[in-house]
Design a protein around this motif. Structure first.
Motif, short mmCIF file in Angstrom:
data_model
loop_
_atom_site.label_atom_id
_atom_site.label_comp_id
_atom_site.label_asym_id
_atom_site.label_seq_id
_atom_site.Cartn_x
_atom_site.Cartn_y
_atom_site.Cartn_z
N LEU A 74 0.89 -1.21 0.00
CA LEU A 74 -0.06 -0.05 0.19
C LEU A 74 0.77 1.22 0.23
CD1 LEU A 74 -2.88 -0.89 2.38
CD2 LEU A 74 -2.77 -1.20 0.06
N GLU A 75 1.82 1.29 0.77
CA GLU A 75 2.77 2.44 0.93
C GLU A 75 3.52 2.67 -0.71
OE1 GLU A 75 5.65 2.06 3.97
OE2 GLU A 75 4.01 2.15 5.54
N GLU A 76 3.86 1.56 -1.21
CA GLU A 76 4.60 1.75 -2.53
C GLU A 76 3.42 2.10 -3.64
OE1 GLU A 76 6.92 -1.23 -5.81
OE2 GLU A 76 6.62 -1.78 -3.76
N THR A 77 2.33 1.67 -3.58
CA THR A 77 1.39 2.14 -4.45
C THR A 77 0.39 3.09 -4.33
OG1 THR A 77 -0.26 0.44 -3.80
CG2 THR A 77 1.33 -0.34 -5.53
N GLY A 78 0.59 3.73 -2.91
CA GLY A 78 -0.67 4.52 -2.39
C GLY A 78 -1.86 4.26 -2.37
N ALA A 79 -2.13 3.00 -2.50
CA ALA A 79 -3.65 2.48 -2.55
C ALA A 79 -4.32 2.61 -1.19
CB ALA A 79 -3.26 1.05 -2.90
N ARG A 80 -5.67 2.79 -1.45
CA ARG A 80 -6.50 2.63 -0.33
C ARG A 80 -7.29 1.38 -0.33
NH1 ARG A 80 -9.79 7.15 -3.08
NH2 ARG A 80 -9.08 6.02 -4.71
N LEU A 81 -7.01 0.82 0.92
CA LEU A 81 -7.56 -0.68 0.88
C LEU A 81 -8.76 -0.62 2.00
CD1 LEU A 81 -7.49 -3.65 0.15
CD2 LEU A 81 -5.83 -3.93 1.74
N ILE A 82 -9.93 -1.13 1.77
CA ILE A 82 -10.90 -1.29 2.64
C ILE A 82 -11.12 -2.82 3.02
CG2 ILE A 82 -13.40 -0.83 3.29
CD1 ILE A 82 -13.24 1.79 1.50
N LEU A 83 -10.91 -3.32 3.99
CA LEU A 83 -10.89 -4.64 4.25
C LEU A 83 -12.12 -4.95 5.38
CD1 LEU A 83 -7.25 -5.87 5.11
CD2 LEU A 83 -8.45 -6.07 2.82
N VAL A 84 -13.08 -5.78 4.87
CA VAL A 84 -13.99 -6.22 5.62
C VAL A 84 -13.65 -7.76 6.38
CG1 VAL A 84 -16.53 -7.25 5.87
CG2 VAL A 84 -15.96 -5.19 4.15
N SER A 85 -13.80 -7.58 7.71
CA SER A 85 -13.57 -8.98 8.31
C SER A 85 -14.61 -9.25 9.02
CB SER A 85 -12.43 -8.40 9.42
OG SER A 85 -12.07 -9.55 10.35
N GLU A 86 -14.73 -10.69 9.13
CA GLU A 86 -15.89 -11.37 9.87
C GLU A 86 -15.55 -11.69 11.36
OE1 GLU A 86 -15.89 -14.65 7.33
OE2 GLU A 86 -16.71 -13.82 5.74
N HIS A 87 -14.35 -11.22 11.91
CA HIS A 87 -14.11 -11.65 13.10
C HIS A 87 -14.14 -10.25 13.83
CE1 HIS A 87 -12.90 -15.39 12.11
NE2 HIS A 87 -11.88 -15.18 11.42
N SER A 88 -15.14 -9.80 14.67
CA SER A 88 -15.52 -8.58 15.10
C SER A 88 -14.73 -8.24 16.38
CB SER A 88 -16.90 -8.68 15.68
OG SER A 88 -17.29 -9.44 16.60
N GLU A 89 -14.00 -9.04 17.10
CA GLU A 89 -13.46 -8.55 18.42
C GLU A 89 -12.12 -9.20 18.42
OE1 GLU A 89 -14.65 -6.67 20.22
OE2 GLU A 89 -16.70 -6.57 19.77
N ALA A 90 -11.51 -10.08 17.49
CA ALA A 90 -10.35 -10.70 17.29
C ALA A 90 -9.33 -9.67 17.18
CB ALA A 90 -10.26 -11.68 16.26
N ASN A 91 -8.17 -9.72 17.97
CA ASN A 91 -7.02 -8.44 17.92
C ASN A 91 -6.03 -9.23 17.19
OD1 ASN A 91 -5.43 -6.54 18.41
ND2 ASN A 91 -4.68 -6.94 20.32
N THR A 92 -5.99 -9.30 15.86
CA THR A 92 -5.15 -9.55 14.84
C THR A 92 -4.06 -8.55 14.32
OG1 THR A 92 -6.24 -8.89 12.91
CG2 THR A 92 -7.16 -10.97 14.04
N THR A 93 -3.30 -9.25 13.67
CA THR A 93 -2.07 -8.37 13.08
C THR A 93 -2.74 -7.34 12.23
OG1 THR A 93 -0.75 -10.47 12.58
CG2 THR A 93 -0.13 -8.34 11.52
N LEU A 94 -3.91 -7.55 11.65
CA LEU A 94 -4.57 -6.40 10.84
C LEU A 94 -5.04 -5.36 11.77
CD1 LEU A 94 -6.71 -8.20 8.07
CD2 LEU A 94 -4.65 -6.85 7.74
N ASP A 95 -5.33 -5.66 13.23
CA ASP A 95 -5.76 -4.68 13.84
C ASP A 95 -4.57 -3.71 14.07
OD1 ASP A 95 -8.75 -5.32 15.59
OD2 ASP A 95 -7.51 -7.05 14.36
N GLN A 96 -3.41 -4.31 14.17
CA GLN A 96 -2.26 -3.39 14.38
C GLN A 96 -1.52 -2.52 13.47
OE1 GLN A 96 -1.12 -3.48 17.71
NE2 GLN A 96 -2.71 -4.93 18.21
N LEU A 97 -1.75 -3.17 12.24
CA LEU A 97 -1.31 -2.53 10.93
C LEU A 97 -2.28 -1.71 10.53
CD1 LEU A 97 -0.29 -5.69 8.90
CD2 LEU A 97 1.23 -3.70 10.12
N ALA A 98 -3.80 -1.60 10.62
CA ALA A 98 -4.75 -0.79 9.99
C ALA A 98 -4.77 0.55 10.61
CB ALA A 98 -6.19 -1.33 10.54
N ASP A 99 -5.02 1.65 9.69
CA ASP A 99 -5.11 3.04 9.99
C ASP A 99 -6.29 3.13 10.74
OD1 ASP A 99 -2.54 4.27 8.75
OD2 ASP A 99 -3.30 2.57 7.43
#
Length: 510
Positions: A147-172
């Protein structure tokens, strides 16, 4: 480009602090929630908000694109845009998603071929579940580099509402959607859990999916406009008196039936301004149609306040002719009448004023604050209220009783009322619903779009007040042609999407 068709006075679809993040480049926005909470609808709303700024791709991993036409009102317009593409991974062999580095390289190539790319992936688990557990974390970490290289905007839908995953740490940004049932009525809530670099003004909001659109609701904030206009009344009928709100009139079957007693009960921490201006706004319509109002307001309400409010939208002589405010203190105002606090004498005074209005041929709306009459006259005031209700029924007038929380007489007043309405709050937003008649929850929002106060009721239970209001037809939406449908299951997914984007651009140039 999709036109919003909304004036500046209308509500945003998402909170303003979220919009500040959406205008960046190179971010991950994570939308989480249980099934049925509105994740897909929010993702499409965000896509509608952002797609005009570049190339957009919506990737569905759980359904086929044409089924989205049943979920979001803007899908047909989005699908027709040349810079917007819809795809489903269900049309391709899932084996290609097993190798993590191929997913990342394929996504990188796709984003590199797009101009200011926006990708909605609904849901991420539809791809990541194929990736071995030991490789999944590395894949998610690699997303940020892409995303940083391409400047892309990424909207991810997750089915795990409360899980504290790697994505939670990375997400803006992290948004969590929930639905709750309160008093056998459903409402939906948006939690803003994370906004990197942006202050979170408020972490929870109500939202609705009524009319096939995601719409958050602003907290209550009553602010008069700099320029006001003369109030334009909604006409009454022979059987019903308008509240001045077309939404509330529709909810009540055409307005308040003449001869009714109406209980408006406040529950919870309803702001004082809402307790005052909701009924006053309704009474404006009554005064503007040449009818009379007799009001015994809260003891902490200054009668001059109603004059200052009403005469910004009505002629002062109309207000003076049709308004009477009963008080327990002497007030220097032409419409103020001081009660003696002797119930028998005050009842006679009330009937005298009422008789004068009836001799003028006016319909009378009688408004009383229950805490005031209960405080000054005690439990015996129920006889007075019951007598007034009986006269109202015979003479086809209207009686309204305002009940603040925790009053002993509220239940008794409810028993003699034909209409029982409730005003409360949730996350600072006014919530309105009916006990008699029974209704779902509605968000009550003030509007000064026409230069005078009106309140609108926004359904919180995925229904609309009328077809005309929603702008949606009664029949199921027409099937919308999409770009891929079970053509080449062995083809590379990301290459196919990129090729389709390029072909769409060529057609546009040609």
């Amino acid at each position: 480009m999709i036109e919003n068709n909304e004036s500046p006075t209308q509500l945003r679809s998402v909170p303003p602090e979220l919009e500040a993040v959406l205008r960046r480049k190179g971010y991950i926005l994570l939308v989480k929630g249980d099934a049925g909470t509105g994740k897909t609808n929010l993702a499409l709303e965000l896509m509608a908000l952002l797609h005009s700024e570049g190339d957009s791709v919506h990737i569905s991993t759980r359904t086929y694109p044409e089924k989205l036409s049943f979920q979001h009102a803007l899908f047909p317009k989005l699908a027709a845009e040349p810079n917007v593409q819809f795809f489903s991974t269900l049309e391709f062999d899932p084996v290609q998603f097993v190798v993590g580095h191929k997913v990342i390289s394929g996504l990188h190539d796709l984003l590199s071929s797009m101009e200011n790319p926006l990708v909605v992936l609904d849901s991420w688990e539809g791809i990541s579940d194929y990736i071995p557990a030991e490789a999944r974390m590395k894949v998610e970490q690699s997303l940020m580099a892409v995303l940083e290289e391409t400047g892309a905007r990424l909207i991810l839908v997750s089915e795990h509402s409360e899980a504290n995953t790697t994505l939670d740490q990375l997400a803006d940004a992290i948004l969590i959607l929930r639905q709750k049932v309160i008093d056998d009525r459903r409402l939906r809530e948006l939690e803003i859990r994370k906004l990197r670099g942006v202050p979170i003004r408020q972490d929870q909001y109500l939202f609705t999916l009524a009319g096939g659109r995601f719409q958050y609701l602003e907290p209550f904030n009553f602010k008069l406009p700099e320029e006001t206009a003369e109030f334009r009344p909604v006409h009454n009928t022979e059987t019903h008196m308008s509240t001045g709100s077309r939404d509330l009139d529709a909810l009540l079957g055409g307005g308040v039936a003449r001869g009714s007693t109406v209980l408006l009960e406040m529950r919870g921490d309803v702001p004082f301004e809402a307790q005052v201006y909701v009924p006053l706004t309704a009474l404006l319509n009554f005064l503007a149609t040449g009818n009379a109002v007799m009001m015994f307001p809260y003891s902490d309400f200054d009668p001059k306040r109603s004059r200052l409010f009403a005469t910004q939208f009505l002629a002062e002589d109309m207000y003076d002719a049709n308004m009477r405010v009963f008080t327990t203190d002497r007030v220097e105002d032409p419409v103020a009448i001081k009660f003696s606090l002797d119930m028998a004498k005050d009842f006679e005074m009330w009937l005298e004023v009422y008789g004068k209005f009836k001799n003028q041929g006016k319909i009378v709306w009688k408004l009383m604050a229950l805490d005031t009459v209960e405080n000054f006259y005690g439990q015996g005031v129920m006889d007075f209220l019951a007598t007034v209700a009986a006269r109202v029924a015979v003479n086809k007038d209207i009686q309204s009783v305002l009940a603040r929380p925790n009053l002993e007489l509220t239940e008794k007043v409810a028993n003699i009322s034909q209409i029982h309405l409730v005003l409360t709050t949730r996350w600072g937003t006014l919530v309105f619903y009916g006990v008699k008649p029974r209704t779902g929850f509605y968000g009550l929002q003030f509007s000064f779009a026409n230069g005078y106060p009106e309140f609108k009721l926004i359904p919180l239970q995925d229904v609309t007040l009328s077809r005309e209001r929603s702008g949606m037809p009664g029949e199921p939406p027409l099937a919308i042609p999409v770009h891929i449908r079970r053509r080449a299951p062995q083809a590379d997914f990301f290459e196919t999407v990129a090729r389709s984007m390029q072909n769409a651009k060529k057609r546009l140039i040609a």
